[in-house]
Structures are given as C-alpha cells and as structure tokens.
Design an enzyme around this catalytic site. Sequence first.
Site, PDB file in Angstrom:
ATOM      1  N   SER A  65       0.703  -1.258  -0.096  1.00  0.00           N
ATOM      2  CA  SER A  65       0.043  -0.102   0.071  1.00  0.00           C
ATOM      3  C   SER A  65       0.960   1.245  -0.103  1.00  0.00           C
ATOM      4  O   SER A  65       2.166   1.061  -0.018  1.00  0.00           O
ATOM      5  CB  SER A  65      -0.929   0.051   1.162  1.00  0.00           C
ATOM      6  N   SER A 111       0.668   3.591   2.222  1.00  0.00           N
ATOM      7  CA  SER A 111       0.715   4.258   3.582  1.00  0.00           C
ATOM      8  C   SER A 111       1.963   4.759   4.193  1.00  0.00           C
ATOM      9  O   SER A 111       1.874   5.475   4.924  1.00  0.00           O
ATOM     10  CB  SER A 111       0.034   3.606   4.672  1.00  0.00           C
ATOM     11  N   LYS A 134       4.506   0.609   9.696  1.00  0.00           N
ATOM     12  CA  LYS A 134       4.173   2.003  10.075  1.00  0.00           C
ATOM     13  C   LYS A 134       5.599   2.533  10.854  1.00  0.00           C
ATOM     14  O   LYS A 134       6.679   1.589  11.156  1.00  0.00           O
ATOM     15  CB  LYS A 134       2.842   2.150  11.098  1.00  0.00           C
ATOM     16  N   SER A 161      -3.376   6.539   5.552  1.00  0.00           N
ATOM     17  CA  SER A 161      -2.780   5.637   6.407  1.00  0.00           C
ATOM     18  C   SER A 161      -3.772   5.254   7.372  1.00  0.00           C
ATOM     19  O   SER A 161      -4.308   6.117   8.333  1.00  0.00           O
ATOM     20  CB  SER A 161      -1.476   6.183   7.001  1.00  0.00           C
TER      21      SER A 161
END
Length: 267
Positions: A73, A75, A130, A220
């Site tokens: 992704s 994010s 993250k 995100s």
Amino acid sequence: MKLFEILLVVLTLGSGLILLADKLFLAKRRAAKAGLLDGDEPAVVDYSRAFFPVLAVVLILRSFVAEPYKIPSSSMMPNLLIGDFILVNKFSYGFRLPITNTKIIPVGEPKRGDVVVFKPPHAPDQNWIKRVVGLPGDRIGFHGDTLSINGQPLGYQEKGEYIGKGPGAEMTGASLLTEDLPGRTHTVLELLGRADPRGQGDWVVPEGQYFVMGDNRDNSEDSRFWTQTHFLPEENLRGKAFMIWLNCSGWFCKASFEPSRIGTGIQ
C-alpha cells in the site's frame, strides 16, 4: 505469510525427525540385513537428508535474523513505495519464536522514528508497517496537520510538491514535508488542509505499547483510526525495517522495475 511460516517449521521439524530416527534405528536395521548396502535407504530419508540443511538455514535466518516483506500500500510514502521488497531485522526488539512470536531473549526496544513491521491488534493474521511516533508514557496529539509529542508541536519544513513516478505516481501533487521527530528527521506527505477529522485527537500511550503512524498522513490506517485500541502492544512487533532490496511488480518485474530503489536504507 503465517501459513508459509507454519509450513516451514513443520517441514524442518519433520525432515529433522526423520533423519534422527534413521540414525538411531533405521540405519542399524538396514545394516543388519544381509545384502543391503548403507546407501540403500528409503526415498523419504534421502530427501530429508538433502532438504533438511536448507530448510533449517532458511528457518533460522527468517525467524531470528532477517525476514523479507513486500509493501502492498501507499501508507508509508514517500519513503516506502508500493512494490518495495524490504528486509526486516528480526532481533532488534528481541529474539522471538516462529509462529507464536513469543519473545525468548530481550535485546532492545523500539525508538521513536523506527519503521516497524507488526501484527495490528484488530487484524492479528496480517502484517502491517508504520513508524513509531509515541513511546510508552508519551502524550500524543494530532490536530489539523500537526503532530505533537508531550505538548510540543513538531517542526515542519516544506520541500515543495511531491512528484511521484512509477508506483509513487498516485500521490503526485501532495505536499512533501520534513518532520522533526525528537532524535529523527524524516519526510512525510500531506494534503494540507484536508486532514481527516476522524484522525484528530489526543492519546496517552500505556506502558508496553506504542503509537504508530504512516508517513503518508492522509492515506494511512494507523493508531489514530483504530477503534478497539489506539495502541500497538509490544508483543505484536515483528521487527525493524532497515533496507529495500528490490522494487518491482508483475511477473518477472514486467509491470514496473525501479533499479534506483535497490539497496536503499530505510530512515
């Protein structure tokens, strides 16, 4: 990923047990039979002898040294792009058993700014990535487009409009900023003035847990939006991302290939 991990453990243990049983019992029986040579062993033993060392090395490296992941992704843009293949240091935060992720030897703890791979508390069968922005005891605030830690808004510097290419083209036009986390400066993307109101608020990070956010602040699903708990438990950590070793998509990288990403460190 979890299925592969289970399969790897089962095959390694299975082939090892077969070799152990052969050494302790089966080989002696074969030798006792007249006319049979030492090399006349069952095919399953032969295959186990060939594959066990390879499986054992892969299991050890993947479980305790480094594990590969692919970024699915946007994010973590602009720092990680869709199609990046990354390596994750598995011993940065302690040696953990495969499958259960149980820590057996403590080594270190996440630092503010680390990019971590983890299993989110609301989706324990998945692996997410993250950046750690809040440590145990921190007071985290996010209002407008500004992150604050313990009551101090972070400093930002505009670097202009983000121009993406390849897997990063979807965020072209976003604002590229540097964010001064205490002890770590990194880049983020924001659509200034368009922050999602659902991600606004203040949180106090409990002991043994962390507050994580994506670098692509408006794209995100991170601690700001988790409903059951806004925090990442320490036991859900998988490791620290440290290097991009490839970026490509499609069979044999036919859809896209970014050679400039190879060997890039993750800041």
